[in-house]
Design a protein around this motif. Structure first.
Motif, PDB file in Angstrom:
ATOM      1  N   PHE A 526      71.170  49.521   5.252  1.00  0.00           N
ATOM      2  CA  PHE A 526      70.088  50.505   5.160  1.00  0.00           C
ATOM      3  C   PHE A 526      69.900  51.144   6.526  1.00  0.00           C
ATOM      4  O   PHE A 526      69.926  50.463   7.554  1.00  0.00           O
ATOM      5  N   ALA A 527      69.702  52.449   6.542  1.00  0.00           N
ATOM      6  CA  ALA A 527      69.588  53.172   7.809  1.00  0.00           C
ATOM      7  C   ALA A 527      68.432  54.161   7.738  1.00  0.00           C
ATOM      8  O   ALA A 527      68.334  54.956   6.805  1.00  0.00           O
ATOM      9  N   ILE A 528      67.549  54.088   8.728  1.00  0.00           N
ATOM     10  CA  ILE A 528      66.414  55.002   8.781  1.00  0.00           C
ATOM     11  C   ILE A 528      66.805  56.259   9.546  1.00  0.00           C
ATOM     12  O   ILE A 528      67.555  56.209  10.522  1.00  0.00           O
ATOM     13  N   GLY A 529      66.335  57.388   9.065  1.00  0.00           N
ATOM     14  CA  GLY A 529      66.643  58.650   9.730  1.00  0.00           C
ATOM     15  C   GLY A 529      65.461  59.591   9.663  1.00  0.00           C
ATOM     16  O   GLY A 529      64.407  59.263   9.134  1.00  0.00           O
ATOM     17  N   THR A 530      65.618  60.785  10.187  1.00  0.00           N
ATOM     18  CA  THR A 530      64.572  61.798  10.187  1.00  0.00           C
ATOM     19  C   THR A 530      65.089  63.037   9.479  1.00  0.00           C
ATOM     20  O   THR A 530      66.125  63.579   9.832  1.00  0.00           O
TER      21      THR A 530
END
Length: 623
Positions: A526-530
């Motif tokens: 899982f990867a958080i981004g904007t």
């Protein structure tokens, strides 16, 4: 007495003069203060700026940009040239919102919040110059926003609208019983103009159904930009299968109708009467050009030799290469055909897919090459309608501008079109997947999702035919599984998203009827981004809490530690965001067979204004 009166008169005059001077000074001060106050008031009457952020890799005009003026400074047909006097290199300013005729007649004109939109043409043609000029212009007082004069992707659709197109009804390769199931794929995406497909072939004609997607390429034999395919028509036919967009009434649809088609012409014109005579040096140059010009996928529906230079050029290129297996009933395992045979199973050093051809009834096209270890899969290749240059041999007499062709040259672009659809699902990926990794995953997804058929068991190593719908379901990169959390108020925004990558490949999971992934093995990343981030004056502070829970609502345990992540995000004045972490991994082997929910709560504050958003994503583990 006279002397005394003169003295008194002089004193009165002096007092009057002093009073005049004093009043003048007071008036000047007051006027000055009023001017300052007025100026301050005018400064207060400004909308908060919206800043754009663009990279040179994006698709936009290199000699112009668009500006939206602040509504407090906008005016109907108002000349705004003076505002831009400090910006060098401007050639022309055009008001795109010029109002003609009488204002009283404009019933649809929004008078309350009218803003002028300007197109600014630049003297220097350079993407970097456009970006640099935007950076300067968006700082000017009175400018609300400045951005590129760009191209936009067609929006995704939830279903395919009923088509009355004559040619679409005979495109069995798209919608027939043994077609590629493209309508199911189009529920996910119809592609993106960010994806560039190079067609190494005889060129591409300026056809009405291709024109919206056709971009400049090169003729590598004549070393010029003329790639009109007016001698053979082969490349135009291939390009239509990949990316025609039915712009013409009753026109033709391609597999990926929203894409960039780049003609890479390698035909020797003097030998055009021969069977597609190709210059080997031009072919190497074309592959190198693709490497230098960010071509994502190469379609190779022509043959080449197994030379070191050709192989090296392919190895230098990290994108995906889709090749025709060749015609002649040849067993490619025994008699190699290149570049198709670079796909030899299970080699992955070059990302090559080799494609054989099938008929409308699903049987193998009688003249198609085959190979249990060298041909990857089968795809429609018999009686395939597509775009064709006007006046070329084999052009349809009753449907000018089109032709029906047969062969593995037609089968390969079906796979290329599906690859372009898959690539469009990766365009927002910012989580360190290299071009090579994406090519490998797209290839694996296509091969892992074929529709198996006993007729192909010895013809190709997947034993199946192309299935676009299944391929789009099984993309390992799931963009924005958690989305639109954060802070959003007027122009001050920070909106985050979490993406999921299913390491283990497309055969490590299935998708049930409601779209929920059923994961069998591998690692969940899982990867958080904007997705949106701009903030003009005050910082946005956010705390994001992520939990992974099982069906009983209990925290899942990974490596013996309760899975609870707290992220602190600070969006600063320069419109960027920093995170305490960006990615986390969950090995499937550490989870029991169960239904899991990834939940997120985000609490954001700016200027004492606090907002809380929540989001959830569900997946199933079935090991």
């Amino acid at each position: 007495m006279g002397t005394i009166n003169k003295a008194k008169t002089s004193k009165v005059i002096i007092c009057i003069l002093a009073l005049i001077i004093m009043l003048t000074t007071i008036f000047a001060v007051v006027t000055d203060k009023l001017s300052v106050a007025q100026a301050d008031s005018e400064l207060l009457l400004r909308e908060e700026k919206i800043y754009s952020h663009t990279s040179v890799e994006e698709d936009f005009e290199d000699d112009s940009l668009i500006v939206v003026m602040d509504k407090y400074i906008s005016g109907y047909n108002k000349n705004q040239n003076m505002i831009f006097d400090s910006i060098a290199g401007i050639e022309n300013i055009e008001d795109l919102t010029y109002i003609t005729g009488h204002l009283d007649e404009k019933e649809y004109l929004n008078r309350e919040s009218f803003r002028q939109i300007l197109k600014i043409s630049l003297q220097e043609e350079s993407k970097q110059n456009v970006i640099n000029t935007i950076d300067k212009i968006q700082k000017l007082d009175g400018v609300l926003w400045a951005g590129v004069n760009g191209y936009y992707s067609a929006p995704e659709v939830s279903s395919l609208q009923e088509s009355s197109d004559i040619l679409y009804k005979v495109q069995w390769g798209l919608n027939g019983t043994y077609g590629i199931n493209v309508e199911e794929a189009w529920k996910y995406t119809r592609g993106s103009k960010s994806i560039r497909v190079g067609v190494i072939d005889t060129g591409i004609a300026d056809h009405e159904d291709l024109r919206p997607n056709l971009v400049a390429g090169w003729d590598f034999y004549n070393d010029n930009e003329i790639t009109t395919d007016d001698l053979k028509g082969h490349g135009t036919h291939v390009a239509g299968i990949i990316g025609a967009n039915s712009a013409k009434e009753n026109g033709l649809k391609g597999v990926c109708p929203n894409v960039q088609l780049v003609p890479l012409q390698v035909l020797i014109p003097e030998k055009a009467d021969d069977d597609y005579c190709i210059d080997p040096v031009s072919t190497v140059k074309a592959i190198t050009w693709a490497t230098n010009n960010k071509i994502d996928i190469l379609n190779f529906s022509i043959g080449a030799t197994n030379s070191v230079s050709f192989r090296t050029a392919l190895e230098n290129y990290k994108g995906l290469i889709v090749c025709a297996a060749g015609n002649g009933k040849n067993n490619n395992d025994e008699n190699p055909i290149y570049p198709a045979n670079y796909s030899t199973y299970p080699s992955e050093d070059v990302h090559v897919i080799s494609v054989g051809a099938i008929n409308i009834d699903g049987g193998i096209y009688w003249n198609s090459n085959y190979g249990q270890n060298t041909v990857s899969l089968m795809a429609p290749g018999s009686g395939i309608w597509s775009t064709y240059p006007s006046g070329c041999k084999w052009e349809s007499t009753y449907n000018p501008g089109y032709a029906a062709h047969t062969g593995t040259s037609m089968a390969a672009p079906f796979v290329t079109g599906v690859a372009a659809l898959l690539y469009s699902e990766y365009i927002n990926n910012a989580h360190n997947l290299s071009k090579s990794e994406i090519a490998r995953q797209v290839k694996a997804t296509i091969l892992d999702t074929v529709t198996e058929d006993d007729r192909y068991s010895k013809a190709c190593y997947t034993g199946g035919r192309l299935n676009a719908g299944e391929a789009l379901k099984k993309v390992i990169y799931k963009s924005r599984v958690l989305k639109d959390f954060g802070y959003k108020y007027l122009t001050n925004q920070w909106i985050g998203h979490i993406d999921m990558i299913l390491y283990g490949g497309s055969n490590s999971f299935d998708i049930n009827e409601d779209g929920t992934p059923i994961v069998h093995w591998g690692v969940l990343k899982f990867a958080i981004g904007t997705s949106i981030c701009y903030n003009a004056w005050k910082k946005i502070n956010s705390e994001v809490v992520i939990r992974l829970t099982n069906s009983a609502g209990e925290d899942a345990y990974v490596f013996g530690i309760s899975f609870l992540k707290v992220i602190r995000v600070e969006v600063g004045l320069v419109s960027n965001a920093s995170y305490s972490f960006r990615t986390f991994r969950v090995p499937v082997e550490d989870l029991d067979n169960d239904t899991y929910t990834l939940s997120l709560t985000c609490r954001s504050t700016r200027n004492n204004n606090t907002q809380t958003t929540t989001s959830q994503y569900t997946f199933i583990v079935d090991r």
